[in-house]
Design a protein around this motif. Structure first.
Motif, mmCIF file in Angstrom:
data_model
loop_
_atom_site.group_PDB
_atom_site.id
_atom_site.type_symbol
_atom_site.label_atom_id
_atom_site.label_comp_id
_atom_site.label_asym_id
_atom_site.label_seq_id
_atom_site.Cartn_x
_atom_site.Cartn_y
_atom_site.Cartn_z
ATOM 1 N N GLU A 248 -22.783 33.525 -31.348
ATOM 2 C CA GLU A 248 -22.055 34.647 -30.895
ATOM 3 C C GLU A 248 -23.163 35.668 -30.483
ATOM 4 O OE1 GLU A 248 -19.297 35.976 -33.659
ATOM 5 O OE2 GLU A 248 -17.744 34.674 -33.104
ATOM 6 N N ALA A 249 -24.133 35.676 -31.260
ATOM 7 C CA ALA A 249 -25.239 36.680 -31.092
ATOM 8 C C ALA A 249 -25.991 36.489 -30.050
ATOM 9 C CB ALA A 249 -26.311 36.426 -32.530
ATOM 10 N N PHE A 250 -26.120 35.222 -29.251
ATOM 11 C CA PHE A 250 -27.011 34.867 -28.247
ATOM 12 C C PHE A 250 -25.979 34.789 -26.934
ATOM 13 C CE2 PHE A 250 -29.840 33.524 -31.666
ATOM 14 C CZ PHE A 250 -30.975 34.608 -31.277
ATOM 15 N N ARG A 251 -24.668 35.055 -27.155
ATOM 16 C CA ARG A 251 -23.859 34.932 -25.843
ATOM 17 C C ARG A 251 -24.585 35.793 -24.697
ATOM 18 N NH1 ARG A 251 -17.981 33.958 -28.831
ATOM 19 N NH2 ARG A 251 -18.337 31.683 -29.011
ATOM 20 N N PHE A 252 -25.093 37.086 -24.734
ATOM 21 C CA PHE A 252 -25.398 37.728 -24.059
ATOM 22 C C PHE A 252 -26.395 36.870 -22.769
ATOM 23 C CE2 PHE A 252 -28.906 37.926 -27.147
ATOM 24 C CZ PHE A 252 -30.230 37.851 -26.224
ATOM 25 N N LEU A 253 -26.785 35.555 -23.155
ATOM 26 C CA LEU A 253 -27.615 34.824 -22.335
ATOM 27 C C LEU A 253 -26.839 34.115 -21.516
ATOM 28 C CD1 LEU A 253 -30.034 33.647 -25.130
ATOM 29 C CD2 LEU A 253 -30.974 35.165 -23.073
ATOM 30 N N LEU A 254 -25.470 34.070 -21.686
ATOM 31 C CA LEU A 254 -24.541 33.501 -21.026
ATOM 32 C C LEU A 254 -23.700 34.143 -20.383
ATOM 33 C CD1 LEU A 254 -23.797 30.564 -23.400
ATOM 34 C CD2 LEU A 254 -25.352 30.449 -21.611
ATOM 35 N N TYR A 255 -23.136 35.372 -20.617
ATOM 36 C CA TYR A 255 -22.160 36.191 -20.174
ATOM 37 C C TYR A 255 -22.836 37.607 -19.665
ATOM 38 C CZ TYR A 255 -18.996 32.935 -22.067
ATOM 39 O OH TYR A 255 -18.652 31.437 -22.294
ATOM 40 N N LYS A 256 -22.146 38.183 -18.581
ATOM 41 C CA LYS A 256 -22.452 39.469 -18.010
ATOM 42 C C LYS A 256 -21.050 40.389 -18.232
ATOM 43 C CE LYS A 256 -26.668 38.991 -15.554
ATOM 44 N NZ LYS A 256 -27.184 38.992 -14.193
ATOM 45 N N ASN A 257 -20.955 41.662 -18.498
ATOM 46 C CA ASN A 257 -20.066 42.428 -18.528
ATOM 47 C C ASN A 257 -19.586 42.826 -16.968
ATOM 48 O OD1 ASN A 257 -18.032 44.244 -18.484
ATOM 49 N ND2 ASN A 257 -18.803 45.117 -20.549
ATOM 50 N N GLN A 258 -18.650 42.521 -16.361
ATOM 51 C CA GLN A 258 -18.434 42.813 -14.862
ATOM 52 C C GLN A 258 -17.045 43.538 -14.734
ATOM 53 O OE1 GLN A 258 -18.907 39.283 -12.362
ATOM 54 N NE2 GLN A 258 -21.056 39.097 -12.624
ATOM 55 N N ASN A 259 -17.085 44.884 -14.808
ATOM 56 C CA ASN A 259 -16.035 45.481 -14.768
ATOM 57 C C ASN A 259 -15.047 45.395 -15.761
ATOM 58 O OD1 ASN A 259 -16.629 46.518 -11.991
ATOM 59 N ND2 ASN A 259 -15.795 44.813 -11.250
ATOM 60 N N GLY A 260 -15.605 45.622 -17.108
ATOM 61 C CA GLY A 260 -15.111 45.277 -18.159
ATOM 62 C C GLY A 260 -14.513 43.903 -18.741
ATOM 63 N N ARG A 261 -14.979 42.947 -17.858
ATOM 64 C CA ARG A 261 -14.834 41.646 -18.225
ATOM 65 C C ARG A 261 -15.981 40.757 -18.316
ATOM 66 N NH1 ARG A 261 -11.031 38.591 -14.167
ATOM 67 N NH2 ARG A 261 -10.930 37.179 -15.708
ATOM 68 N N TRP A 262 -16.202 39.926 -19.251
ATOM 69 C CA TRP A 262 -17.509 39.109 -19.871
ATOM 70 C C TRP A 262 -17.216 37.732 -18.787
ATOM 71 C CZ3 TRP A 262 -21.657 40.897 -22.044
ATOM 72 C CH2 TRP A 262 -21.560 42.004 -22.738
ATOM 73 N N MET A 263 -18.189 37.927 -17.941
ATOM 74 C CA MET A 263 -18.153 36.547 -17.030
ATOM 75 C C MET A 263 -19.395 35.670 -17.268
ATOM 76 S SD MET A 263 -15.070 37.280 -15.427
ATOM 77 C CE MET A 263 -15.407 35.819 -14.165
ATOM 78 N N PRO A 264 -19.123 34.291 -17.212
ATOM 79 C CA PRO A 264 -20.480 33.606 -17.380
ATOM 80 C C PRO A 264 -21.368 33.781 -16.030
ATOM 81 C CG PRO A 264 -18.352 32.286 -16.512
ATOM 82 C CD PRO A 264 -17.904 33.675 -16.900
ATOM 83 N N PHE A 265 -22.475 33.466 -16.230
ATOM 84 C CA PHE A 265 -23.347 33.417 -15.036
ATOM 85 C C PHE A 265 -24.471 32.366 -15.232
ATOM 86 C CE2 PHE A 265 -25.774 35.983 -18.135
ATOM 87 C CZ PHE A 265 -27.065 35.931 -18.016
ATOM 88 N N TYR A 266 -24.994 32.014 -14.265
ATOM 89 C CA TYR A 266 -26.234 31.098 -14.216
ATOM 90 C C TYR A 266 -27.353 31.340 -13.448
ATOM 91 C CZ TYR A 266 -21.845 28.452 -15.918
ATOM 92 O OH TYR A 266 -20.866 28.040 -16.532
ATOM 93 N N ASN A 267 -28.711 31.290 -14.074
ATOM 94 C CA ASN A 267 -29.692 31.809 -13.178
ATOM 95 C C ASN A 267 -30.315 30.352 -12.561
ATOM 96 O OD1 ASN A 267 -30.177 34.357 -14.213
ATOM 97 N ND2 ASN A 267 -30.877 33.601 -16.296
ATOM 98 N N ALA A 268 -31.188 30.599 -11.729
ATOM 99 C CA ALA A 268 -31.476 29.551 -10.665
ATOM 100 C C ALA A 268 -32.191 28.368 -11.810
ATOM 101 C CB ALA A 268 -32.740 29.896 -9.849
ATOM 102 N N GLY A 269 -31.423 27.107 -11.706
ATOM 103 C CA GLY A 269 -31.950 25.916 -12.418
ATOM 104 C C GLY A 269 -31.384 26.125 -13.772
ATOM 105 N N ASN A 270 -30.358 26.971 -13.965
ATOM 106 C CA ASN A 270 -29.594 27.200 -15.222
ATOM 107 C C ASN A 270 -30.692 27.416 -16.436
ATOM 108 O OD1 ASN A 270 -27.152 26.823 -13.775
ATOM 109 N ND2 ASN A 270 -26.876 24.932 -14.305
ATOM 110 N N TYR A 271 -31.822 27.885 -16.107
ATOM 111 C CA TYR A 271 -32.600 27.921 -17.517
ATOM 112 C C TYR A 271 -32.206 28.811 -18.477
ATOM 113 C CZ TYR A 271 -34.104 32.608 -15.757
ATOM 114 O OH TYR A 271 -34.265 33.843 -15.270
ATOM 115 N N ASN A 272 -31.154 29.770 -18.281
ATOM 116 C CA ASN A 272 -30.843 30.668 -19.291
ATOM 117 C C ASN A 272 -29.991 29.683 -20.467
ATOM 118 O OD1 ASN A 272 -28.822 30.272 -16.936
ATOM 119 N ND2 ASN A 272 -27.522 31.668 -18.295
#
Length: 303
Positions: A248-272
């Motif tokens: 749970e503590a490192f989920r900020f590496l996988l999700y971003k808060n977009q308009n009040g909703r936490w959505m997954p994101f992927y950096n180029a190459g998925n290095y995150n």
């Protein structure tokens, strides 16, 4: 029981309680109290020591007061099987605490009391019961180890292949049962779906049994000890109990808060994703070592 299960369990409760206070988790006072008492789970992964304690207690009283060993083994199996039946009836949440299919109604979850929610009470979830049969297999193996090992040594490769085949077959059967019926049958719209859960549980008993037998047999020939396996073997319980905080503590590496909703994101190459995996592994190890230290200090205080 006290040193290996009870003390570590409540040390874990305190650690997760502090963690939840820090991150601002909101819970009713009654829920905080039941969590601190261990009647509900402060750590969702902490079902394991509870099930283990129940099995140890049953084992102690059955084998202490009953002399017939065949009856003892039968009763231990029935204790394990009864847990599976109990889950099949209770399901994943308090389905019986409201109108039929209340959880499928608009705002059904929003209007439900905290104790009606998912994963709150003991045995709310198939993960409480679907691997306990391994405890029974371990008992059989420990009691008849010499005879079992001697039997498997004869035509070893043929028997190993047979176990692998049986596990593959029952793994397929279990997969089909969970796909066609499913443990989460509450969402079929037909009530709690007790029958579906029970069939899925039955399908997993041989699946887990033959997996454990295959591993036991394979390790008769393929057994490796190295610094990594030794280390994780020594802290497997501690890392398991602390893993959820790291996840749970490192989920900020996988999700971003977009308009009040936490959505997954992927950096180029998925290095995150790779960074997240390494961070969770490292965090779990550090927390596990801290947990072990605190357990040792608590045991000294009790002593």
């Amino acid at each position: 029981m006290l040193k290996t299960i009870i003390v570590p369990f409540y040390v874990c409760v305190l650690i997760y309680g502090i963690y939840k206070l820090i991150i601002g988790v909101k819970m009713p006072l009654a829920h905080w109290i039941t969590n601190l008492l261990g009647l509900t789970l402060m750590n969702d992964y902490a079902w394991y020591p509870i099930v283990l304690a129940i099995l140890y207690i049953a084992f102690y009283f059955i084998f202490k007061y009953i002399k017939n060993r065949k009856i003892c083994f039968l009763l231990m199996f029935l204790v394990i099987f009864a847990q599976g039946v109990f889950f099949a009836v209770t399901g994943h949440f308090a389905w019986w605490a409201g109108e039929p299919n209340w959880w499928l109604q608009p705002n059904g979850w929003a209007n439900a009391q905290w104790w009606m929610q998912q994963k709150i009470m003991w045995f709310f979830g198939e993960w409480w019961v679907n691997s306990s049969i391994a405890f029974f297999i371990g008992m059989i193996y420990a009691n008849f180890e010499e005879k079992i090992v001697a039997w498997f040594k004869k035509c070893y490769w043929l028997k190993l292949a047979g176990l692998l085949l049986l596990w593959i077959i029952f793994n397929f059967v279990s997969g089909m049962a969970q796909w066609k019926l499913g443990y989460w049958s509450e969402y079929s719209g037909k009530g709690p779906g007790v029958f579906n859960k029970f069939v899925c549980y039955l399908s997993q008993l041989p699946q887990v049994t033959f997996f454990v037998l295959f591993v036991f047999t394979a390790m008769m020939k393929f057994y490796s000890v190295n610094p990594i396996t030794k280390f994780f073997g020594n802290v497997s319980y501690e890392t398991y109990m602390m893993n959820l905080i790291a996840i749970e503590a490192f989920r900020f590496l996988l999700y971003k808060n977009q308009n009040g909703r936490w959505m997954p994101f992927y950096n180029a190459g998925n290095y995150n994703l790779a960074i997240y995996a390494v961070a969770v592994l490292a965090g779990t190890i550090l927390l596990g070592l801290m947990y072990r230290f605190l357990n040792n200090q608590a045991k000294k205080l009790i002593k």
